[in-house]
Design a protein around this motif. Structure first.
Motif, PDB file in Angstrom:
ATOM      1  N   VAL A   1      29.119  59.106  54.736  1.00 44.33           N
ATOM      2  CA  VAL A   1      29.087  58.567  53.371  1.00 44.33           C
ATOM      3  C   VAL A   1      28.173  57.349  53.383  1.00 44.33           C
ATOM      4  O   VAL A   1      27.919  56.756  54.436  1.00 44.33           O
ATOM      5  CB  VAL A   1      30.489  58.154  52.860  1.00 44.33           C
ATOM      6  N   ARG A   2      27.692  57.005  52.197  1.00 37.55           N
ATOM      7  CA  ARG A   2      26.853  55.818  52.075  1.00 37.55           C
ATOM      8  C   ARG A   2      27.688  54.712  51.446  1.00 37.55           C
ATOM      9  O   ARG A   2      28.304  54.901  50.389  1.00 37.55           O
ATOM     10  CB  ARG A   2      25.632  56.157  51.200  1.00 37.55           C
TER      11      ARG A   2
ATOM     12  N   SER B   1      49.919  47.416  47.968  1.00 38.11           N
ATOM     13  CA  SER B   1      50.678  46.457  48.767  1.00 38.11           C
ATOM     14  C   SER B   1      49.918  45.148  48.795  1.00 38.11           C
ATOM     15  O   SER B   1      48.717  45.110  49.031  1.00 38.11           O
ATOM     16  CB  SER B   1      50.928  47.001  50.175  1.00 38.11           C
ATOM     17  N   LEU B   2      50.636  44.082  48.514  1.00 40.18           N
ATOM     18  CA  LEU B   2      50.054  42.740  48.404  1.00 40.18           C
ATOM     19  C   LEU B   2      48.844  42.718  47.480  1.00 40.18           C
ATOM     20  O   LEU B   2      47.818  42.145  47.789  1.00 40.18           O
ATOM     21  CB  LEU B   2      49.690  42.199  49.781  1.00 40.18           C
ATOM     22  N   GLY B   3      48.991  43.392  46.365  1.00 33.62           N
ATOM     23  CA  GLY B   3      47.937  43.319  45.347  1.00 33.62           C
ATOM     24  C   GLY B   3      46.708  44.147  45.631  1.00 33.62           C
ATOM     25  O   GLY B   3      45.737  44.089  44.881  1.00 33.62           O
ATOM     26  N   LEU B   4      46.726  44.918  46.685  1.00 37.85           N
ATOM     27  CA  LEU B   4      45.544  45.727  47.008  1.00 37.85           C
ATOM     28  C   LEU B   4      45.959  47.199  47.010  1.00 37.85           C
ATOM     29  O   LEU B   4      46.913  47.573  47.690  1.00 37.85           O
ATOM     30  CB  LEU B   4      45.029  45.318  48.396  1.00 37.85           C
ATOM     31  N   ASP B   5      45.243  48.004  46.237  1.00 41.67           N
ATOM     32  CA  ASP B   5      45.564  49.431  46.194  1.00 41.67           C
ATOM     33  C   ASP B   5      45.047  50.082  47.471  1.00 41.67           C
ATOM     34  O   ASP B   5      43.854  50.310  47.631  1.00 41.67           O
ATOM     35  CB  ASP B   5      44.926  50.066  44.959  1.00 41.67           C
ATOM     36  N   MET B   6      45.951  50.325  48.399  1.00 41.92           N
ATOM     37  CA  MET B   6      45.537  50.837  49.713  1.00 41.92           C
ATOM     38  C   MET B   6      45.053  52.282  49.651  1.00 41.92           C
ATOM     39  O   MET B   6      44.583  52.820  50.644  1.00 41.92           O
ATOM     40  CB  MET B   6      46.702  50.735  50.714  1.00 41.92           C
ATOM     41  N   ASP B   7      45.188  52.917  48.483  1.00 42.33           N
ATOM     42  CA  ASP B   7      44.754  54.311  48.362  1.00 42.33           C
ATOM     43  C   ASP B   7      43.302  54.410  47.928  1.00 42.33           C
ATOM     44  O   ASP B   7      42.657  55.435  48.126  1.00 42.33           O
ATOM     45  CB  ASP B   7      45.627  55.053  47.340  1.00 42.33           C
ATOM     46  N   ASP B   8      42.842  53.354  47.286  1.00 46.59           N
ATOM     47  CA  ASP B   8      41.509  53.448  46.693  1.00 46.59           C
ATOM     48  C   ASP B   8      40.592  52.400  47.310  1.00 46.59           C
ATOM     49  O   ASP B   8      40.157  51.470  46.646  1.00 46.59           O
ATOM     50  CB  ASP B   8      41.604  53.265  45.164  1.00 46.59           C
ATOM     51  N   LEU B   9      40.324  52.536  48.606  1.00 51.30           N
ATOM     52  CA  LEU B   9      39.410  51.622  49.278  1.00 51.30           C
ATOM     53  C   LEU B   9      38.837  52.304  50.520  1.00 51.30           C
ATOM     54  O   LEU B   9      39.261  53.399  50.894  1.00 51.30           O
ATOM     55  CB  LEU B   9      40.094  50.298  49.651  1.00 51.30           C
TER      56      LEU B   9
ATOM     57  N   VAL C   1      30.615  53.548  47.127  1.00 53.79           N
ATOM     58  CA  VAL C   1      30.726  54.518  48.213  1.00 53.79           C
ATOM     59  C   VAL C   1      30.263  55.855  47.655  1.00 53.79           C
ATOM     60  O   VAL C   1      30.749  56.278  46.603  1.00 53.79           O
ATOM     61  CB  VAL C   1      32.185  54.628  48.708  1.00 53.79           C
ATOM     62  N   SER C   2      29.304  56.492  48.320  1.00 51.05           N
ATOM     63  CA  SER C   2      28.819  57.754  47.742  1.00 51.05           C
ATOM     64  C   SER C   2      28.716  58.846  48.788  1.00 51.05           C
ATOM     65  O   SER C   2      28.494  58.597  49.982  1.00 51.05           O
ATOM     66  CB  SER C   2      27.467  57.537  47.066  1.00 51.05           C
ATOM     67  N   TRP C   3      28.949  60.066  48.334  1.00 50.10           N
ATOM     68  CA  TRP C   3      28.788  61.259  49.158  1.00 50.10           C
ATOM     69  C   TRP C   3      28.163  62.311  48.255  1.00 50.10           C
ATOM     70  O   TRP C   3      28.710  62.626  47.199  1.00 50.10           O
ATOM     71  CB  TRP C   3      30.127  61.730  49.684  1.00 50.10           C
ATOM     72  N   ARG C   4      27.009  62.814  48.659  1.00 48.38           N
ATOM     73  CA  ARG C   4      26.232  63.711  47.817  1.00 48.38           C
ATOM     74  C   ARG C   4      26.054  63.082  46.436  1.00 48.38           C
ATOM     75  O   ARG C   4      25.583  61.974  46.318  1.00 48.38           O
ATOM     76  CB  ARG C   4      26.876  65.098  47.750  1.00 48.38           C
ATOM     77  N   GLN C   5      26.515  63.783  45.375  1.00 52.77           N
ATOM     78  CA  GLN C   5      26.259  63.221  44.053  1.00 52.77           C
ATOM     79  C   GLN C   5      27.375  62.290  43.580  1.00 52.77           C
ATOM     80  O   GLN C   5      27.284  61.675  42.529  1.00 52.77           O
ATOM     81  CB  GLN C   5      26.081  64.335  43.012  1.00 52.77           C
ATOM     82  N   ARG C   6      28.430  62.286  44.354  1.00 53.22           N
ATOM     83  CA  ARG C   6      29.564  61.504  43.848  1.00 53.22           C
ATOM     84  C   ARG C   6      29.496  60.078  44.367  1.00 53.22           C
ATOM     85  O   ARG C   6      29.207  59.839  45.526  1.00 53.22           O
ATOM     86  CB  ARG C   6      30.884  62.130  44.291  1.00 53.22           C
ATOM     87  N   GLU C   7      29.828  59.151  43.448  1.00 49.06           N
ATOM     88  CA  GLU C   7      29.798  57.749  43.841  1.00 49.06           C
ATOM     89  C   GLU C   7      30.974  57.026  43.211  1.00 49.06           C
ATOM     90  O   GLU C   7      31.378  57.340  42.092  1.00 49.06           O
ATOM     91  CB  GLU C   7      28.486  57.097  43.378  1.00 49.06           C
ATOM     92  N   ARG C   8      31.481  56.091  43.964  1.00 54.41           N
ATOM     93  CA  ARG C   8      32.646  55.340  43.459  1.00 54.41           C
ATOM     94  C   ARG C   8      32.560  53.909  43.942  1.00 54.41           C
ATOM     95  O   ARG C   8      32.297  53.654  45.110  1.00 54.41           O
ATOM     96  CB  ARG C   8      33.926  55.979  44.026  1.00 54.41           C
TER      97      ARG C   8
ATOM     98  N   LEU D   1      40.482  57.701  47.263  1.00 50.61           N
ATOM     99  CA  LEU D   1      39.019  57.712  47.393  1.00 50.61           C
ATOM    100  C   LEU D   1      38.555  59.010  48.051  1.00 50.61           C
ATOM    101  O   LEU D   1      37.594  59.658  47.595  1.00 50.61           O
ATOM    102  CB  LEU D   1      38.568  56.509  48.214  1.00 50.61           C
ATOM    103  N   ALA D   2      39.227  59.426  49.134  1.00 51.85           N
ATOM    104  CA  ALA D   2      38.865  60.639  49.847  1.00 51.85           C
ATOM    105  C   ALA D   2      38.923  61.833  48.910  1.00 51.85           C
ATOM    106  O   ALA D   2      38.029  62.696  48.889  1.00 51.85           O
ATOM    107  CB  ALA D   2      39.792  60.844  51.039  1.00 51.85           C
TER     108      ALA D   2
END
Lengths: 401, 227
Positions: free
Chosen positions: A177-178, A196-204, A112-119, A162-163
């Motif tokens: 975002v791309r 929650s349930l093995g998925l990091d809901m903050d980083d997606l 996921v990218s915005w301007r120069q930042r990508e994750r 992520l935000a």
């Protein structure tokens, strides 16, 4: 001898030897309190886990592609399956009255990218229903719009981490975002949820399911989350899902339906076992208290030899003496248990002040068991001193000064 | 009222057998005043305890008010002790944590008599023995004479058939001892059978019937001398 007189005699005997009585009460109280506090902590841990699950919706059913043929093993997360679990499969489930929500889920990973930042983060494809099924909270903007799930629209919702990583302090709403090769407009940011349930809901990032399927170039869903209209319909819904999918998949049972309830039940059992074992450890201290009561009562019997001899001379049969001494220990046990209850509630209250999130709770069965075990140990260990008192020879006990 | 026939009581001390009571036969009639005297170890107290059902004879027959009591079980014997026998001891044996009134009340409590009835009877007997003002004192707040009077009140509050006193003055000075004995004699005048064990020859002489014991046997009985 009247019951009231027996009680009066026992209490006067107990209040006549204050230090001894208070020491025995203390021992009993600590025993009972430890049983209750330990089980309360165990019960608190159980409730804590249950609450965590409840926040996900305990009446949720999870449909996975592939059939797990053996019981007891984990569901096949990446099982080999002849047929895909498609978006149409998911939508077909809506035909049943028993079903309230159906949330198709597709998972993949993409930058996921915005301007120069990508994750590089997990990308969750779903529908607006996801918000209800997973009880998600928004911190900004809105969740996916309620549109036809088969339409791929270019909007996305970001997890809070992520935000922050991509936008810093800039408001991401409305920015493009791309994700992979496509561009998506940010319409919302999730509130911090944790894992929650093995998925990091903050980083997606969450995008519409149709967009996700085209992004990952697949027809297969990762899973379908189904919520029945009512908790009581859980088993029926499970059958309906299996029947519907079987009909669509040419008579093959190639999906697995698991309920969150089953997972929860397992945790429940584990924690109940844990609670009971720590309660058992507490019960050992009760038995220690019982032995202390026995020792002290034996001393009491020898100190009160003359009194016992006198009671016999005045016409108390051996059985009466026995009842008197057992009443004393029963009183000690009950009073000790009562003080123990107060102590336990006090310490539970203190724990709750220190850790407000931890739901400490004394289960009713622990209260009953604690007091019951106290009474039983009191009577059991009081039996030997009482019998010794009853069997004293009046002549020798009176001849001593 | 009391009939003892061929009573034997043998204690084993170490490997020697002590004949505490050797073939004792004794008849006591209602209202008698008996003193039992003799050297230490002559069996006086054992005789008293046997009459009081605190001790069981090894052989012989004991009739109390025409009932053979040696064959009764523990509960039945306890009932007789409670209702027909009063004890007064050398060391008073008051329960230290109970007040005088509560100590007197104890046998009534054991009999399961209602609190109102108990209070009345305890109040009456304490009044008769001049202890009303001391009713709510604990034993350690009472003089020796007062303590023994409380003990006598306790022994007689149930209206027993016989009062057994084991050295009732043995732990008292002469004047309070005389007080106690005159109370006992007054009770005897009212018809209560009194059997008293004593070391004191002067006290023993006051009894209408004097028994002397040696080595577990009755060696003298004034009743038969006069006859």
């Amino acid at each position: 001898m009247k019951t009231l007189d027996i009680i009066n005699f026992a209490t006067s005997a107990l209040s006549g030897y204050k230090l001894r009585t208070s020491l025995m009460l203390l021992a009993m109280a600590i025993g009972v309190a430890s049983v209750i506090v330990l089980t309360s902590l165990g019960e608190g841990a159980r409730r804590y886990v249950t609450n965590q699950f409840a926040s996900l919706g305990t009446n949720m059913l999870i449909v996975l592609p592939g059939r797990s043929e053996t019981t007891g093993g984990p569901p096949p997360l990446t099982g080999e399956t002849p047929r895909d679990l498609t978006l149409d499969d998911a939508l077909s489930l809506y035909r049943s009255h028993a079903v309230r929500y159906v949330a198709p889920v597709s998972v993949g990973s993409a930058p996921v990218s915005w301007r120069q930042r990508e994750r590089e983060v997990p990308i969750l494809g779903s529908t607006s229903i996801m918000l209800h099924v997973r009880h998600l909270q928004m911190s900004r903007g809105s969740f996916l719009p309620e549109t036809d799930p088969t339409r791929a629209i270019s909007v996305c919702v970001l997890g809070s981490t992520l935000a922050k990583e991509l936008f810093g302090n800039i408001t991401p709403i409305g920015e493009w975002v791309r994700i992979g090769d496509s561009r998506f407009r940010v319409i919302g940011v999730l509130a911090s949820e944790g894992v929650s349930l093995g998925l990091d809901m903050d980083d997606l990032a969450i995008i519409p399911v149709a967009s996700a399927l085209s992004l990952f170039n697949t027809n297969s869903l990762f899973r379908i989350l189904v919520e029945p209209r009512d908790y009581s319909l859980l088993t029926r819904t499970k059958k309906i899902i299996l029947d519907t999918i079987r009909a669509r998949h040419e008579g093959e049972d190639d999906v697995t339906v698991i309920s969150q309830d089953a997972v929860l039940a397992t945790f429940d059992k584990i924690f109940l076992a844990l609670t009971m074992s720590v309660g058992g450890i507490g019960a050992i201290s009760l038995i220690v208290a019982g032995i202390l009561i026995m020792n002290v009562m034996l001393v009491a019997v020898s100190q009160r030899t003359a009194e016992i001899g006198l009671l016999k001379a005045l016409g108390a049969p051996a059985s009466q003496i026995m009842v008197l001494f057992l009443t004393e220990t029963a009183f000690l046990a009950l009073a000790g248990a009562f003080i123990g209850l107060l102590l336990a509630y006090l310490s539970n209250w203190l724990v709750m002040q220190a850790y407000p999130d931890f739901p400490v709770h004394a289960p009713l069965w622990a209260l009953i068991a604690g007091v019951g075990v106290a009474l039983v140990t009191g009577l059991l260990f009081g039996f030997i001193p009482a019998r010794r008192a009853a069997q004293l020879d009046p002549v020798t006990s009176l001849s001593r000064r | 009222m009391i009939e003892l026939a061929g009573i034997n009581r043998i204690f084993t001390v170490g490997d020697t057998k002590v004949h505490a009571l050797a073939d004792i036969s004794l008849d006591v009639k209602t209202g008698e005043y008996i003193s039992i005297m003799g050297p230490s170890g002559s069996g006086k107290s054992t005789l008293l305890n046997t009459i009081g059902l605190l001790d069981q004879p090894d052989s012989g027959k004991y009739l109390l008010e025409d009932r053979e009591v040696t064959k009764l079980n523990d509960v039945e014997q306890a009932q007789i002790r409670r209702e027909r026998i009063g004890f007064v001891f050398q060391f008073f044996h008051l329960v230290p944590r109970l007040t005088a009134a509560e100590n007197v009340e104890l046998p009534l409590v054991l009999s399961g008599i209602t609190p109102t009835e108990r209070r009345k009877r305890v109040g009456d007997i304490l009044g008769v023995l001049g202890l009303s003002e001391r009713a709510h004192h604990r034993p350690d707040q009472l003089s020796g004479g007062q303590r023994q009077r409380v003990a006598i009140a306790r022994a007689t509050v149930t209206n027993p058939a016989v009062l057994l006193a084991d050295e009732p003055t043995g732990n008292l000075d002469r004047s309070s001892g005389n007080d106690v004995v005159s109370i006992l004699e007054e009770l005897n005048h009212q018809g209560l059978t009194l059997i008293m064990v004593t070391h004191d020859p002067e006290l023993g002489r006051r009894a209408s019937r004097r028994i002397r014991m040696e080595d577990g046997r009755i060696t003298r009985d004034s009743l038969h001398e006069n006859a």
